[in-house]
Enzyme design. Sequence first.
Site, short mmCIF file in Angstrom:
data_model
loop_
_atom_site.label_atom_id
_atom_site.label_comp_id
_atom_site.label_asym_id
_atom_site.label_seq_id
_atom_site.Cartn_x
_atom_site.Cartn_y
_atom_site.Cartn_z
N CYS A 364 -102.12 29.44 21.65
CA CYS A 364 -103.38 29.85 22.25
C CYS A 364 -104.18 30.73 21.29
CB CYS A 364 -103.14 30.52 23.60
SG CYS A 364 -104.63 30.57 24.64
N HIS A 456 -99.62 26.94 26.64
CA HIS A 456 -98.57 27.86 27.03
C HIS A 456 -97.47 27.09 27.77
CE1 HIS A 456 -100.82 31.47 26.04
NE2 HIS A 456 -101.85 31.03 26.75
#
Length: 532
Positions: A364, A456
């Site tokens: 991310c 994630h």
Amino acid sequence: MSRGGRGGGLLIAGTTSDAGKSVVTAGICRWLVRRGVKVAPFKGQNMSLNSFVTREGAEIGRAQAMQAQAARVEPTALMNPVLLKPGGDRSSQVVLMGRPVGEMSARGYFGSGPAAGPRSGDASPEATPHGREALLGPVLECLERLRGTYDAVICEGAGSPAEINLRRTDIVNMGIARAARLPVVVVGDIDRGGVFASFFGTTALLSPEDQELIAGYLVNKFRGDVSLLEPGLEMLRGLTGRATLGVLPFRHGLGIDEEDGLRVSLRGAVRESPATPPYGEDVLRVAVCAVPLMSNFTDVDALAAEPGVVVRFVDRPEELADADLVVVPGTRGTVRALAWLRARGLADALAARAAEGRPVLGICGGYQILGEHIDDEVESRAGAVPGLGLLPVRVRFAREKTLARPVGLALGEAVEGYEIHHGVAEVRGGDAFVSDADGSALDGCRVGAVTGTHWHGALESDAFRRRFLTEVARTAGRRFVPAPDTSFGVLREEQLDLLGDLIEEHADTDALMRLIEEGAPAGLPFIPPGAP
């Protein structure tokens, strides 16, 4: 358990932050569902950088997602209607019903000053909530909707209910308990010391109306012989008129994905329990850069759950020297984290690793940092900032946040994850990291041993994690072999069952059930502040 179509409820408060509210809530949920009770967790307001995306595309606290798993139900935005994601010491992004609605100062949110205007999110300025008081109605509506669906709703408080400076605008502790007439059990961490004073002081600081709902206490993390504690519990009952509903023993490695801090979930369990020997001949060392405003650092829990994988958080370049894999995790402040990496000398160490062909994984915000260029007029308002240049990726921050639960293929294995980011990546080279079944790129970029992804939770996919670690070990020259039967999902279920066992074996479950079904008992005495 239903009372006219309305399920019972209970609020778990704590004498302090990190007293054990989250794990006790999860444990009660697992105990109830094993008894055939249809139960859901709830937290009216959560402040956390660890979040999760529900099936309907809503962002909620990760602790509430794990509590929902403990209850064996699908998490929804109703279970955490207000999520605050700190962006610094004085402001947070406000996420309402799973969607960002703006950036707000602490003074504005707590009602003592004007709110900052929206800096991110997809809402107009008019949609931005002005202070917590305006959110009590929506929070109560979510709770009532859950109580109309479930037999019981176990609510988690935040911090301490005795934060008297915030009581007027409280929507997560006694404010919601009073409005919904919920009995309250106060949890205290005896391992910290001072638990009797904490129980008494917490109760005494509350108004008579709030004290009416304090139904009892729960001691957490006790070490030793409970019989030695019993005289103190009797004295506490004499002073407060309230019973202690259980003494939970200290157990190594028990927990769920917490709000913040580094003692989280299964990583803590692996670190605290007896070391599991590696399945192969060597261990694998993973270093995680402890960037500012680190978010969703639970991504590495699945790595630490593997026998023979050692995970540590680092903040100095020399700590990367013996690492077989370096992870740059997610962050709520991508540009700030990038500057921190440069100031600490970690940026140069990462560049040297990449040049040597040694594995680096960015997740991310960490993925965005590894790119060539960041254009951020949303999160930091820093404008154009050069990245580390380790991946051919350019990132532009959009006001609308991407929230998704994607699936795909990585390294030939099925993988699923969740996305929570404002940054939009333009990949200009390298190989895609995640593709669909037809081979079309879905996410991420790979160049040599450097990998980046917005997903994630991808490492929780067991087959993919084993393939990825095998590749890392081969590149690092380690004789490490992932255990073929390690299932992160099974380990998480075992953890939740242990929490359920803790409640079933060491709490007064009959008393807890009465509170859930009947509410706080009438006639509980008032303790004036300053009482002996």
